[in-house]
Write a protein that holds these residues in place. Structure first.
Motif, PDB file in Angstrom:
ATOM      1  N   SER A  66      -6.819   1.969   4.046  1.00 55.41           N
ATOM      2  CA  SER A  66      -5.841   2.716   3.237  1.00 55.41           C
ATOM      3  C   SER A  66      -6.542   3.717   2.320  1.00 55.41           C
ATOM      4  O   SER A  66      -7.761   3.682   2.145  1.00 55.41           O
ATOM      5  CB  SER A  66      -5.015   1.751   2.389  1.00 55.41           C
ATOM      6  N   GLU A  85       2.352   1.631  -3.421  1.00 56.18           N
ATOM      7  CA  GLU A  85       1.291   1.990  -4.383  1.00 56.18           C
ATOM      8  C   GLU A  85       0.975   3.486  -4.290  1.00 56.18           C
ATOM      9  O   GLU A  85       0.773   4.153  -5.302  1.00 56.18           O
ATOM     10  CB  GLU A  85       0.030   1.160  -4.112  1.00 56.18           C
ATOM     11  N   ALA A  86       0.946   4.009  -3.063  1.00 56.16           N
ATOM     12  CA  ALA A  86       0.663   5.437  -2.881  1.00 56.16           C
ATOM     13  C   ALA A  86       1.763   6.259  -3.563  1.00 56.16           C
ATOM     14  O   ALA A  86       1.471   7.216  -4.286  1.00 56.16           O
ATOM     15  CB  ALA A  86       0.563   5.768  -1.392  1.00 56.16           C
ATOM     16  N   HIS A  95      -9.835   0.153  -3.796  1.00 58.71           N
ATOM     17  CA  HIS A  95      -9.555  -1.289  -3.698  1.00 58.71           C
ATOM     18  C   HIS A  95     -10.778  -2.159  -3.978  1.00 58.71           C
ATOM     19  O   HIS A  95     -11.923  -1.685  -3.899  1.00 58.71           O
ATOM     20  CB  HIS A  95      -9.008  -1.624  -2.302  1.00 58.71           C
ATOM     21  N   HIS A 145      -6.047  -1.450  -5.895  1.00 60.03           N
ATOM     22  CA  HIS A 145      -5.419  -2.598  -5.222  1.00 60.03           C
ATOM     23  C   HIS A 145      -6.476  -3.697  -5.134  1.00 60.03           C
ATOM     24  O   HIS A 145      -7.549  -3.493  -4.559  1.00 60.03           O
ATOM     25  CB  HIS A 145      -4.956  -2.191  -3.812  1.00 60.03           C
ATOM     26  N   ILE A 183      -5.891   3.867  -0.869  1.00 62.48           N
ATOM     27  CA  ILE A 183      -5.866   3.335  -2.245  1.00 62.48           C
ATOM     28  C   ILE A 183      -7.245   2.721  -2.584  1.00 62.48           C
ATOM     29  O   ILE A 183      -7.747   1.893  -1.814  1.00 62.48           O
ATOM     30  CB  ILE A 183      -4.788   2.212  -2.380  1.00 62.48           C
ATOM     31  N   LEU A 241       0.836  -1.214   0.000  1.00 67.31           N
ATOM     32  CA  LEU A 241       0.000   0.000   0.000  1.00 67.31           C
ATOM     33  C   LEU A 241       0.872   1.266   0.000  1.00 67.31           C
ATOM     34  O   LEU A 241       0.566   2.232  -0.695  1.00 67.31           O
ATOM     35  CB  LEU A 241      -0.965  -0.027   1.189  1.00 67.31           C
TER      36      LEU A 241
END
Ligand SMILES: NC(=O)c1ccc[n+]([C@@H]2O[C@H](COP(=O)([O-])OP(=O)(O)OC[C@H]3O[C@@H](n4cnc5c(N)ncnc54)[C@H](OP(=O)(O)O)[C@@H]3O)[C@@H](O)[C@H]2O)c1
Length: 274
Positions: free
Chosen positions: A121, A83-84, A125, A91, A123, A80
Motif C-alpha cells: 500500500s 486511511e488513504a 506503515h 498504519h 500508506i 488502507l
C-alpha cells in the motif's frame, strides 16, 4: 494525536488504548461493539476522520481457513482505502513472528496476506510481529492434549506477556513508520514442552507434557527456530514465572482450575480455532 485502534476492545487493543491515553494521546477504540466494522466498512469513514494513526490489532472471530483469510484481506483493504481518503500518516498492524514459516496453516496464510497488502500500500506503515502470548499457554496445551498427555515438539519458544506486546505496539504507534517489520519477543527462551509444563504445573493442572519431536504445533510442523524471532528483536521485560504469579494473584480462582474448566476469553478463542 488522534489514534484509532481497530480491535481496541480486545486483549491487546484495550491495553494499547490504555497506554496511549496514559501518554497523553487521544486513542479511540474501534470494534463492532463501538459501531466500527472493518470488514463491512460500517463506521470507518467517521472513525478515521482527523486521525493521524491507525493501529490494527483486530482478530477474526472465525479461524476456519477461508473465513480467516476473508477477514484479514477484506478488513485490511477497507482500512488502507479509508486511511488513504482520510490522509492517515501511519498504519500499524500486529502480526506474528515466523508467519512466513507457517504457511501450512490457514491462519498464517491470512496473516501473510494481511502483511502483503500493507507492504504493497501507499500508506507509511510499521508491522509489529510478536511471539506467542503467555495468555495462551493453556490454549496451546488444550489443542495438543490426548487423554492425559500433552504432546509437543521440543522446539525453541520465546513467548511474551500481552502487556509487553501492547507497550511495543503503542510505541510503534507514536514513532516513525519503519515501512517494514519490527520483531518483538519475550525475555527468555524455552523449549515449547518445558514452557507448557511450567505453566500447567503452576496451575496445578495434572496433565503430563511429553516432548515429542514428531508432534505438531497447532497442526503444523515446526522446526527448531520456526517460532523464535531474529537476534535483533526487541525483548519484553515480563518473565513467565512473574506473569504466572501475578495472574494467580489477580484471579486466585484461576489457579487450581481442574482440567476442562472454562478458560479465559482468549483461551476459548484458541479452542474455537480447533
Ligand atoms: N495469539 C498470539 O499469541 C498472537 C501472537 C502475535 C500476534 N497476534 C495477533 O494479535 C492480534 C490481536 O489479538 P488479540 O488476542 O488481542 O485479539 P482479541 O482479544 O480476540 O480481540 C480482537 C478484537 O478485534 C475486534 N474485531 C473483531 N471483528 C472485527 C471487525 N469486523 N472490525 C473491527 N474489529 C473487529 C474485536 O471486537 P469485538 O470485541 O467487538 O468482537 C476485538 O476488539 C491478532 O491480529 C493476532 O493475529 C497474536
Amino acid at each position: 494525536m488522534k489514534i484509532v485502534v481497530i480491535g481496541g476492545t480486545g486483549l491487546i487493543g484495550s491495553k494499547v488504548v490504555q497506554r496511549l491515553r496514559e501518554q497523553g494521546h487521544e486513542p479511540a477504540a474501534a470494534a463492532p461493539n463501538t459501531g466500527v466494522n472493518a470488514v463491512t466498512g460500517e463506521g470507518l469513514a467517521e472513525a478515521l476522520k482527523g486521525s493521524s494513526v491507525v493501529v490494527d490489532v483486530s482478530n477474526s472471530p472465525d479461524w476456519e481457513d477461508a473465513a480467516v483469510l476473508k477477514f484479514f484481506e477484506t478488513s485490511t483493504r477497507n482500512l488502507l482505502d479509508h486511511e488513504a481518503s482520510a490522509g492517515v500518516g501511519l498504519h500499524v498492524a500486529l502480526s506474528v513472528v515466523g508467519t512466513e514459516r507457517m504457511l501450512a496453516s490457514g491462519y498464517f496464510r491470512a496473516k501473510n496476506a494481511q502483511e502483503n497488502l500493507i507492504k504493497a500500500s501507499s500508506i507509511p506503515h510499521s508491522i509489529v510481529r510478536a511471539t506467542q502470548f503467555y495468555e495462551f499457554f493453556k490454549g496451546i496445551a488444550d489443542f495438543s492434549t490426548e487423554g492425559n498427555k500433552v504432546r509437543l515438539p521440543p522446539v525453541l519458544f520465546q513467548p511474551m506477556a500481552a502487556d509487553d506486546v501492547a507497550s511495543a505496539v503503542a510505541k510503534a504507534a507514536i514513532g516513525p513508520p519503519v515501512n517494514g517489520i519490527l520483531e518483538i519477543g519475550g525475555p527468555e527462551k524455552f523449549r515449547l514442552d518445558e514452557f507448557i509444563r511450567r505453566g500447567l504445573v503452576a496451575r496445578r493442572d495434572p496433565r503430563e507434557v511429553v516432548a515429542d519431536p514428531q508432534a505438531r504445533y497447532y497442526g503444523i510442523e515446526v522446526k527448531e527456530r520456526t517460532l523464535v524471532p531474529e537476534d535483533d528483536a526487541k525483548l519484553g521485560k515480563i518473565r513467565f514465572d512473574d506473569w504466572l504469579a501475578q495472574a494467580a494473584a489477580q484471579i486466585p480462582s484461576a489457579l487450581p482450575q481442574p482440567t476442562g474448566a472454562v478458560g479465559t476469553r482468549e483461551e476459548e478463542s484458541h479452542k474455537k480455532a480447533s
